[in-house]
Design an enzyme around this catalytic site. Structure first.
Site, PDB file in Angstrom:
ATOM      1  N   CYS A  79       0.899  -1.231  -0.032  1.00  0.00           N
ATOM      2  CA  CYS A  79      -0.009  -0.030  -0.079  1.00  0.00           C
ATOM      3  C   CYS A  79       0.664   1.238   0.048  1.00  0.00           C
ATOM      4  CB  CYS A  79      -0.958   0.099   1.300  1.00  0.00           C
ATOM      5  SG  CYS A  79      -2.458   1.038   1.005  1.00  0.00           S
ATOM      6  N   HIS A 167      -3.789  -5.113   0.733  1.00  0.00           N
ATOM      7  CA  HIS A 167      -3.135  -5.594   1.828  1.00  0.00           C
ATOM      8  C   HIS A 167      -3.207  -7.171   2.103  1.00  0.00           C
ATOM      9  CE1 HIS A 167      -2.576  -1.813   4.263  1.00  0.00           C
ATOM     10  NE2 HIS A 167      -3.598  -1.482   3.436  1.00  0.00           N
ATOM     11  N   GLU A 169      -2.006  -8.970   4.314  1.00  0.00           N
ATOM     12  CA  GLU A 169      -2.026  -9.715   5.678  1.00  0.00           C
ATOM     13  C   GLU A 169      -3.361  -9.601   6.235  1.00  0.00           C
ATOM     14  OE1 GLU A 169      -1.512  -4.833   5.922  1.00  0.00           O
ATOM     15  OE2 GLU A 169      -0.910  -6.493   4.510  1.00  0.00           O
TER      16      GLU A 169
END
Length: 509
Positions: A79, A167, A169
Site C-alpha cells: 500500500c 493488504h 496481511e
C-alpha cells in the site's frame, strides 16, 4: 544465525498483522519504525514496507532512505510502501478518482512472476487507500490489476523489488498468506524453520551465554508470560534463578495462595512476599490511571530492590515482557503518545544495580503459549486469561481502598468461576470486572438502596492488539448478575461492556 525479515512501520494499523502472517509460516521477523532502520541490513533476508495513514504527496510524509535496501535485498512495499517505491523512483502517485476501500477482485495476474505464483486470476484482495499509482517508473512492470486500480502490483525489473496496493496481511485477502509466503520463502529464500522448539533451543543457549553463572531475580505474576519466562530461564540457569511472587493486594481472590501452590510442582525456586500494605499506602488518594500505574511500578521496584539485597550477588532482573508491550511503547514517530505505561518495559533506577533480561520480548501472546506447551507447562496455567500488571487497581475507577478491592475480588471471582463452570472460559481471551465510581438506586427486599455499579468485560482476541466483545449468552449474564447482587454486599447493579478494541481498550484504565 537466525534468518529474519525486517518490517518497516509507517504507522499502519495492520503492521502487526504483517508480522503475524510472516511468523505463521515459521519465519522470524521484527518491526522497526521507518525512521530507525537497523544498520545491519545484511542480517535480514528481506524487507517489507508497511502501509500508512499518510499520503506520499504530503510534505511531511514518511520518507526513509532506502539506498542500503532497494536492489540489495528483496523488498516488498504494501500500500503506502508500494506508492513510496513508485513516487520516489520516477513514478507518479495521485489522489484516486475512485477511492478503493474494502474487497476487490484481481482482473489481471502475471502468474509467471514469483510474487504471484499460484495466485488466482480473480482472487479477492482488500484495498484501503485514497491515492493510486498513476504512473510507474520506466523499469517497473505491472504484475496485477483490479477493475479500478491498474497498478495493483508491480515488479522492478532486474531487482527483487515488488509493490502491491492491497493488504495481503488481512483475513479478507483470500490468498494473502500465499503471497506473503511467495515473498518470504521463494523470493527471500527463508527456510521457514523458526518453530517453538527452535526458539527454545536458541533462547536457552543465548541465556546461558549472556548470564553465565550470575544469579537472576524474576518477578512471577502467576500469568502465562512470567511463568513461561521462568521455565525458560530455569532450563538455562537452574538454581541460579530466584523467583519472587509479590502480593500487591491487587490480585484476584485467593490468587496469592493458589499461584504459590501451583509453582511447587514446577521445580521453580519461588518466594512469596506479602507487600499489600505498602501498595495501599502508596496508592492512597490517587485516582489518575497513569499515576496509579507509576505508583505501583515504584513499589514493585522498591520491593525487588529489598529482595535482591537478600540474594547475594544477584546481577539480573528477568521480566515477562512480550512483543505487544514493546510495540505499544514505541511508535514510528519516536516515543509514542502514551497509550499506557507498561511496568515491565524500560529501564530501572540507577540505584538498582540489576541488568534486565527479557527472554520473551520478541513473541506475541499466542506464540508464548505455544512455547509454553513445548516446555510441557500445564494447560491450566497456559490457558489462563491475561491479567494486567497493575492488577485490580486499573479495574477500580477512582481511588483505591482495601474495601473496594475486596468487593471487586468477590465480583470477579463469581464472574470467572461462572465462565469456567459454564464451559465458556476457554472461548474468552480475557475477562474481568470493573468497579465504577458511581452509585445507583435499587430496591433490595423492602429497603431502598444506594450502592455501587460494577461492569463485566469479556473479549475475544488473538494477541490483544485488537479485540471484540464476547457475545455471552443472556441466560449466563442474567445468572451471574443475580449471583453478584445477591452475594456481594455493596453492589446493586451489574452492566455488561459491549465495546470493541479499537476504539475501546480491553482495560478501562
Amino acid at each position: 544465525m537466525q534468518e529474519s525479515i525486517l518490517i518497516l512501520d509507517f504507522g499502519s494499523q495492520f503492521t502487526q498483522l504483517i508480522a503475524r502472517r510472516v511468523r505463521e509460516i515459521n519465519v522470524y521477523c521484527e518491526i522497526h519504525p521507518y525512521n530507525k532502520i537497523p544498520k545491519n541490513i545484511s542480517d535480514f533476508k528481506g524487507v517489507i514496507l508497511s502501509g500508512s495513514p499518510h499520503s506520499v504527496r504530503e510534505a511531511d510524509a514518511p520518507k526513509p532512505d532506502l539506498s542500503d535496501i532497494k536492489g540489495k535485498v528483496p523488498l516488498l512495499g504494501v500500500c503506502y510502501g508500494a506508492q513510496y517505491l513508485a513516487h520516489c523512483f520516477g513514478g507518479e502517485v495521485a489522489q484516486s478518482n475512485t477511492r478503493e476501500y474494502g474487497r476487490a477482485h484481481l482482473e489481471f495476474v502475471n502468474s509467471k512472476n514469483e510474487l504471484f505464483k499460484d495466485i488466482s486470476d480473480d482472487s479477492v484482495v482488500w484495498m484501503s487507500h485514497g491515492d493510486s499509482i498513476a504512473k510507474i517508473p520506466d523499469n517497473y512492470e505491472i504484475i496485477a490489476s483490479t477493475h479500478d486500480v491498474k497498478v495493483a502490483g508491480f515488479h522492478v525489473q532486474g531487482e527483487k523489488t515488488y509493490g502491491i496496493q492491497f493488504h495481503p496481511e488481512v483475513y479478507h485477502t483470500a490468498e494473502g498468506t500465499k503471497l506473503i509466503k511467495n515473498f518470504v520463502i521463494d523470493i527471500c529464500g527463508c527456510a521457514g524453520s523458526w518453530t517453538s522448539t527452535s526458539f527454545i533451543e536458541t533462547t536457552v543457549a543465548e541465556l546461558k551465554t549472556k548470564i553465565g553463572d550470575d544469579k537472576v531475580i524474576l518477578g512471577l505474576s502467576g500469568g502465562v508470560d512470567s511463568s513461561v519466562a521462568a521455565v525458560l530461564l530455569h532450563k538455562a540457569i537452574g538454581k541460579n534463578l530466584h523467583c519472587i511472587f509479590v502480593d500487591n493486594g491487587l490480585l484476584r481472590k485467593n490468587e496469592f495462595e493458589t499461584v504459590l501452590e501451583s509453582y511447587k510442582h514446577m521445580g521453580l525456586n519461588v518466594k512469596g512476599v506479602n507487600s499489600s500494605q505498602r501498595f495501599y499506602d502508596e496508592l492512597k488518594g490517587i485516582s489518575d490511571p497513569e499515576k496509579k500505574r507509576k505508583a505501583i511500578g515504584k513499589v514493585f521496584i522498591d520491593v525487588f530492590d529489598d529482595e535482591s539485597k537478600l540474594i547475594t550477588n544477584a546481577k539480573w532482573l528477568a521480566q515477562g515482557t512480550i512483543y505487544p508491550d514493546v510495540i505499544e511503547s514505541v511508535s514510528v514517530k519516536g516515543p509514542s503518545a502514551t497509550i499506557k505505561s507498561h511496568h515491565n518495559v524500560g529501564g530501572l533506577p540507577d540505584y538498582m544495580k540489576l541488568q534486565v533480561v527479557e527472554p520473551l520480548r520478541s513473541l506475541f501472546k499466542d506464540e508464548v503459549r505455544r512455547v509454553g506447551r513445548a516446555l510441557n507447562i500445564d494447560d491450566d496455567l497456559l490457558n489462563r486469561h491475561p491479567f494486567p500488571g497493575p492488577g485490580l487497581a486499573i479495574r477500580i475507577l477512582g481511588d483505591i481502598t482495601e474495601q473496594k478491592v475486596k468487593i471487586l475480588q468477590q465480583v470477579d471471582a463469581i464472574f470467572i468461576d461462572g465462565l469456567k463452570s459454564s464451559g465458556l472460559y476457554n472461548q474468552v481471551w480475557q475477562a474481568g470486572a470493573i468497579y465504577l465510581p458511581i452509585q445507583s438506586v435499587g430496591v433490595m427486599g423492602d429497603e431502598r438502596t444506594y450502592e455501587n455499579v460494577v461492569a463485566l468485560r469479556a473479549v475475544s482476541s488473538t494477541d490483544g492488539m485488537t479485540a471484540d466483545w464476547c457475545h455471552l449468552p443472556y441466560e449466563f449474564l442474567a445468572k451471574i448478575s443475580n449471583e453478584i447482587i445477591n452475594k456481594v454486599k455493596g453492589v446493586n447493579r451489574v452492566v455488561y461492556d459491549i465495546s470493541s478494541k479499537p476504539p475501546a481498550t480491553i482495560e478501562w484504565e
